[in-house]
Scaffold this motif. Structure first.
Motif, PDB file in Angstrom:
ATOM      1  N   LYS A  39       0.804  -1.290   0.162  1.00  0.00           N
ATOM      2  CA  LYS A  39       0.024   0.057  -0.034  1.00  0.00           C
ATOM      3  C   LYS A  39       0.767   1.290   0.031  1.00  0.00           C
ATOM      4  N   TYR A  40       1.892   1.389   0.957  1.00  0.00           N
ATOM      5  CA  TYR A  40       2.797   2.413   0.917  1.00  0.00           C
ATOM      6  C   TYR A  40       3.530   2.543  -0.624  1.00  0.00           C
ATOM      7  N   GLN A  42       2.466   1.565  -3.472  1.00  0.00           N
ATOM      8  CA  GLN A  42       1.425   1.972  -4.570  1.00  0.00           C
ATOM      9  C   GLN A  42       1.164   3.459  -4.318  1.00  0.00           C
ATOM     10  N   ASP A  43       0.863   3.946  -3.022  1.00  0.00           N
ATOM     11  CA  ASP A  43       0.747   5.420  -2.716  1.00  0.00           C
ATOM     12  C   ASP A  43       1.950   6.143  -3.268  1.00  0.00           C
ATOM     13  N   ARG A  46       1.846   6.160  -7.255  1.00  0.00           N
ATOM     14  CA  ARG A  46       0.585   7.130  -7.630  1.00  0.00           C
ATOM     15  C   ARG A  46       1.014   8.698  -7.304  1.00  0.00           C
ATOM     16  N   VAL A  47       1.613   9.057  -6.171  1.00  0.00           N
ATOM     17  CA  VAL A  47       1.989  10.433  -5.946  1.00  0.00           C
ATOM     18  C   VAL A  47       3.043  10.945  -6.974  1.00  0.00           C
ATOM     19  N   GLU A  50       1.601  11.448 -10.184  1.00  0.00           N
ATOM     20  CA  GLU A  50       0.707  12.890 -10.122  1.00  0.00           C
ATOM     21  C   GLU A  50       1.868  14.102 -10.282  1.00  0.00           C
ATOM     22  N   GLN A 117       1.068  16.711  -0.859  1.00  0.00           N
ATOM     23  CA  GLN A 117       1.888  15.420  -1.157  1.00  0.00           C
ATOM     24  C   GLN A 117       3.191  15.348  -0.295  1.00  0.00           C
ATOM     25  N   VAL A 120       2.036  14.232   3.208  1.00  0.00           N
ATOM     26  CA  VAL A 120       1.486  12.999   3.031  1.00  0.00           C
ATOM     27  C   VAL A 120       2.912  12.073   3.135  1.00  0.00           C
ATOM     28  N   TYR A 124       4.265   9.114   6.104  1.00  0.00           N
ATOM     29  CA  TYR A 124       4.772   8.053   5.689  1.00  0.00           C
ATOM     30  C   TYR A 124       5.982   7.601   6.316  1.00  0.00           C
ATOM     31  N   SER A 163       9.742   7.150  -3.821  1.00  0.00           N
ATOM     32  CA  SER A 163       9.185   6.046  -4.355  1.00  0.00           C
ATOM     33  C   SER A 163      10.180   5.055  -4.426  1.00  0.00           C
TER      34      SER A 163
END
Length: 183
Positions: A39-40, A42-43, A46-47, A50, A117, A120, A124, A163
């Motif tokens: 999940k981390y 994937q997030d 995604r960011v 973006e 972002q 976030v 994390y 990432s």
């Protein structure tokens, strides 16, 4: 309910009885659920996408910032002892947290638009610190200076490094720690 038995009264009552105190003193449990790491990751991906969209032209930083070099030499990583790996992950999250703080302090409007972002990622990174603590990962201060770094100059590269850090060193460290703990 009225008086002392509402939510805050009950919490106070339980604290007075000592029911919550032991739970607050327990160290964090090791994270060995790969779906959480996924999940981390994937997030973060995604960011990162973006940010690429938002920075079609350029999102240069006013000054270069230092981050962990996220390249992983897999044979060398596997041969590395757990404490050295932990030090690299600690150093990476520390450098990223510092870099994000520096970027957040920028006043340029094109940098300020990434504030959500960046917050976030900060959240994390705090979770990564807790994950490291849960695995009893310690920092060896001797290892910190030999951890490879790089200098970046764009917002896109900052998110790319973050990432890559999650997909690489953090994920590899947690996977190995979980294999070693038998959980």
């Amino acid at each position: 309910m009225d008086g002392w038995m509402d939510g805050s009264g009950l919490t106070f009552f339980l604290l007075m009885l000592g029911f919550l105190t032991p739970a607050l003193l327990l160290p964090p449990r090791p994270l060995c659920d790969q779906s959480v790491m996924d999940k981390y990751i994937q997030d973060a991906s995604r960011v990162e996408r973006e940010i690429e969209e938002m920075c079609r032209t350029s999102c240069n930083l006013p000054e270069p910032i230092t981050v962990l070099d996220t390249k992983v030499n897999f044979p060398a990583w596997r041969a590395m002892d757990r404490s050295r790996q932990a030090s690299e992950v600690w150093r990476g999250q520390s450098l990223l947290a510092t870099a994000i703080g520096e970027v957040k302090r920028q006043t340029q409007p094109d940098i300020r638009r990434f504030l959500l972002q960046l917050e976030v990622i900060e959240s994390y990174l705090r979770s990564i610190r807790e994950i490291l603590r849960g695995h009893n990962a310690q920092v060896d201060s001797q290892d910190l200076n030999s951890t490879p770094t790089l200098s970046i100059q764009t917002v896109q590269k900052l998110f790319n490094v973050y990432s890559s850090f999650l997909r690489g060193k953090v994920n590899l460290f947690v996977s190995r720690a979980c294999q070693g703990s038998g959980t």
